[in-house]
Design an enzyme around this catalytic site. Structure first.
Site, PDB file in Angstrom:
ATOM      1  CE  LYS A   1     -20.504  -8.248  51.994  1.00  0.00           C
ATOM      2  NZ  LYS A   1     -20.585  -7.370  50.797  1.00  0.00           N
TER       3      LYS A   1
ATOM      4  CB  THR B   1     -30.396  -0.822  52.507  1.00  0.00           C
ATOM      5  OG1 THR B   1     -30.145  -1.775  53.170  1.00  0.00           O
ATOM      6  CG2 THR B   1     -29.040  -0.038  52.346  1.00  0.00           C
TER       7      THR B   1
ATOM      8  CG  ASN C   1     -23.501  -2.316  46.368  1.00  0.00           C
ATOM      9  OD1 ASN C   1     -22.856  -2.597  47.692  1.00  0.00           O
ATOM     10  ND2 ASN C   1     -24.854  -2.940  45.842  1.00  0.00           N
TER      11      ASN C   1
ATOM     12  CE1 TYR D   1     -23.538  -9.588  54.500  1.00  0.00           C
ATOM     13  CE2 TYR D   1     -22.143  -8.577  56.290  1.00  0.00           C
ATOM     14  CZ  TYR D   1     -22.761  -8.794  55.303  1.00  0.00           C
ATOM     15  OH  TYR D   1     -22.635  -6.795  54.544  1.00  0.00           O
TER      16      TYR D   1
ATOM     17  CG  ASP E   1     -30.097  -6.742  42.032  1.00  0.00           C
ATOM     18  OD1 ASP E   1     -30.931  -8.034  42.122  1.00  0.00           O
ATOM     19  OD2 ASP E   1     -29.669  -5.841  42.092  1.00  0.00           O
TER      20      ASP E   1
ATOM     21  CB  ILE F   1     -26.215   1.530  54.770  1.00  0.00           C
ATOM     22  CG1 ILE F   1     -24.290   1.664  55.275  1.00  0.00           C
ATOM     23  CG2 ILE F   1     -26.771   2.769  54.425  1.00  0.00           C
ATOM     24  CD1 ILE F   1     -23.844   2.515  55.908  1.00  0.00           C
TER      25      ILE F   1
HETATM   26  P1  NAI Z   1     -29.854  -4.940  48.959  1.00  0.00           P
HETATM   27  O1  NAI Z   1     -30.563  -6.000  49.801  1.00  0.00           O
HETATM   28  O2  NAI Z   1     -31.040  -3.467  49.852  1.00  0.00           O
HETATM   29  O3  NAI Z   1     -29.540  -4.513  47.696  1.00  0.00           O
HETATM   30  C1  NAI Z   1     -28.604  -5.456  47.584  1.00  0.00           C
HETATM   31  C2  NAI Z   1     -29.075  -5.430  46.517  1.00  0.00           C
HETATM   32  O4  NAI Z   1     -28.202  -7.126  45.884  1.00  0.00           O
HETATM   33  C3  NAI Z   1     -30.400  -6.361  45.979  1.00  0.00           C
HETATM   34  O5  NAI Z   1     -31.195  -5.529  44.962  1.00  0.00           O
HETATM   35  C4  NAI Z   1     -30.657  -7.756  45.643  1.00  0.00           C
HETATM   36  O6  NAI Z   1     -31.374  -8.248  44.763  1.00  0.00           O
HETATM   37  C5  NAI Z   1     -29.197  -7.797  45.277  1.00  0.00           C
HETATM   38  N1  NAI Z   1     -28.286  -9.893  45.190  1.00  0.00           N
HETATM   39  C6  NAI Z   1     -28.731 -10.191  46.313  1.00  0.00           C
HETATM   40  N2  NAI Z   1     -27.612 -11.293  45.709  1.00  0.00           N
HETATM   41  C7  NAI Z   1     -27.641 -11.028  43.847  1.00  0.00           C
HETATM   42  C8  NAI Z   1     -27.225 -12.059  43.657  1.00  0.00           C
HETATM   43  N3  NAI Z   1     -27.399 -13.222  43.399  1.00  0.00           N
HETATM   44  N4  NAI Z   1     -26.901 -11.606  42.006  1.00  0.00           N
HETATM   45  C9  NAI Z   1     -27.290 -10.172  41.582  1.00  0.00           C
HETATM   46  N5  NAI Z   1     -27.627  -9.761  42.634  1.00  0.00           N
HETATM   47  C10 NAI Z   1     -27.907  -9.844  44.349  1.00  0.00           C
HETATM   48  O7  NAI Z   1     -28.663  -4.570  50.689  1.00  0.00           O
HETATM   49  P2  NAI Z   1     -27.957  -3.171  50.554  1.00  0.00           P
HETATM   50  O8  NAI Z   1     -27.573  -2.966  52.076  1.00  0.00           O
HETATM   51  O9  NAI Z   1     -27.943  -2.026  50.016  1.00  0.00           O
HETATM   52  O10 NAI Z   1     -26.548  -4.276  50.989  1.00  0.00           O
HETATM   53  C11 NAI Z   1     -25.650  -3.822  49.661  1.00  0.00           C
HETATM   54  C12 NAI Z   1     -23.912  -4.203  49.826  1.00  0.00           C
HETATM   55  O11 NAI Z   1     -23.076  -3.226  51.247  1.00  0.00           O
HETATM   56  C13 NAI Z   1     -24.048  -5.745  49.977  1.00  0.00           C
HETATM   57  O12 NAI Z   1     -22.936  -6.381  49.667  1.00  0.00           O
HETATM   58  C14 NAI Z   1     -23.886  -5.908  51.682  1.00  0.00           C
HETATM   59  O13 NAI Z   1     -23.633  -6.677  52.932  1.00  0.00           O
HETATM   60  C15 NAI Z   1     -23.468  -4.867  52.031  1.00  0.00           C
HETATM   61  N6  NAI Z   1     -23.375  -3.796  53.619  1.00  0.00           N
HETATM   62  C16 NAI Z   1     -24.579  -3.346  54.071  1.00  0.00           C
HETATM   63  C17 NAI Z   1     -24.084  -2.757  54.890  1.00  0.00           C
HETATM   64  C18 NAI Z   1     -26.175  -2.688  55.320  1.00  0.00           C
HETATM   65  O14 NAI Z   1     -25.873  -2.040  57.121  1.00  0.00           O
HETATM   66  N7  NAI Z   1     -27.109  -2.417  54.636  1.00  0.00           N
HETATM   67  C19 NAI Z   1     -23.322  -2.574  55.880  1.00  0.00           C
HETATM   68  C20 NAI Z   1     -22.519  -3.070  55.158  1.00  0.00           C
HETATM   69  C21 NAI Z   1     -21.881  -3.579  53.962  1.00  0.00           C
END
Ligand code: NAI
Length: 252
Positions: free
Chosen positions: A160, A191, A90, A156, A37, A189
């Site tokens: 996706k 988060t 992810n 976005y 990360d 979700i």
């Molecule tokens: P989050 O923001 O809680 O976690 C995302 C993580 O990715 C963070 O720890 C961040 O530091 C890391 N990150 C961001 N840019 C980065 C990079 N360039 N290199 C390495 N790490 C990086 O978000 P969440 O909700 O856990 O999202 C995880 C995945 O799920 C994402 O791909 C998001 O698009 C996807 N997603 C989330 C949804 C939701 O409702 N939370 C719905 C659908 C998909």
């Protein structure tokens, strides 16, 4: 879940939200977990929680949009634990909310770089390592925004949708060589990303939540558990699939 104990798994975006819960589940199931990360502090917290629960994990500071850092992430996994078996690609960012005709160009590039190029780069370096290890399983995080439109989020949504195309292509290329490749499309979700989206684009977020038939937000562990299941031998005939976990949103 069968086939996870003693394996090595990379989780990108493992410092928060969905990635953290998947990393914890991999740890519970006995995998060596590589938490990758840009957020090192968040990743260290994830690793600490895995170790506290009796598991094994390590942090690799990684920007998934940088090829050198992604290559180093995979090398660290193999050097530290001897093989690479699983990857949950992810990491993602939501980006800014503006209609396509006004969307900031730099935001387009940033979101595509992390969400789409980041998944490609991860697979680009993970696949050779998995072939060396005798096979493996990859899960990429798409979204319900990889299946249907969401206004104001063109990069976005495009990224996706692209993740699903990348997933299908790699699955066709490598399933015969022992690497299954699948995607997960989460709905809304609970988060930190959703908390931020709520601030940036409250109308879209409220409409999505209200239109979720199951009547609540998903929890990050409901996605993390599915990612580990898709990697496990329990999902041994599943490849090229996008598993939608969205409380019924896109079923309508
Ligand atoms: P989050 O923001 O809680 O976690 C995302 C993580 O990715 C963070 O720890 C961040 O530091 C890391 N990150 C961001 N840019 C980065 C990079 N360039 N290199 C390495 N790490 C990086 O978000 P969440 O909700 O856990 O999202 C995880 C995945 O799920 C994402 O791909 C998001 O698009 C996807 N997603 C989330 C949804 C939701 O409702 N939370 C719905 C659908 C998909």
């Amino acid at each position: 879940m069968d086939g996870i104990h003693g394996s090595t798994a990379i989780v990108t975006g493992g410092g928060s939200g969905i990635g953290r819960e998947a990393a914890l589940r991999f740890g519970d199931e006995g995998a060596n977990v590589v938490v990758a990360d840009v957020d090192v502090e968040g990743s260290e917290e994830t690793v600490e929680r895995i170790r506290d629960a009796g598991g094994e994990a390590t942090v690799v500071a990684t920007d998934v949009s940088d090829p050198d850092e992604v290559e180093a992430m995979v090398d660290t996994a193999v050097d530290t634990y001897g093989s690479l078996d699983f990857a949950f690609n992810n990491a993602g960012i939501e980006g800014e909310s503006e209609p396509a005709g006004e969307h900031p160009l730099d935001n387009w590039e940033q979101v595509i770089d992390v969400n789409l190029k980041g998944v490609f780069l991860a697979m680009r370096y993970e696949i050779p390592a998995m072939l060396e290890s005798g096979g493996g399983s990859i899960v990429n995080t798409s979204s319900i925004a990889g299946l249907v439109a969401f206004p104001n989020l063109s990069p976005y949504v495009a990224s996706k949708h692209g993740v699903i195309g990348l997933t299908k292509t790699a699955a066709v290329e490598y399933s015969g060589e022992g690497i299954r490749v699948n995607a997960i499309s989460p709905g809304v979700i609970d988060t930190p990303m959703v908390a931020r989206s709520q601030e940036d684009d409250p109308e879209t977020m409220e409409a999505t939540k209200a239109a979720t038939p199951i009547g609540r937000l998903g929890q990050p562990e409901e996605i993390g558990d599915a990612a580990v299941w898709l990697c496990s031998e329990d999902a041994s005939f599943v490849t090229g699939e996008t598993l939608t976990i969205d409380g019924g949103y896109v079923a309508q």
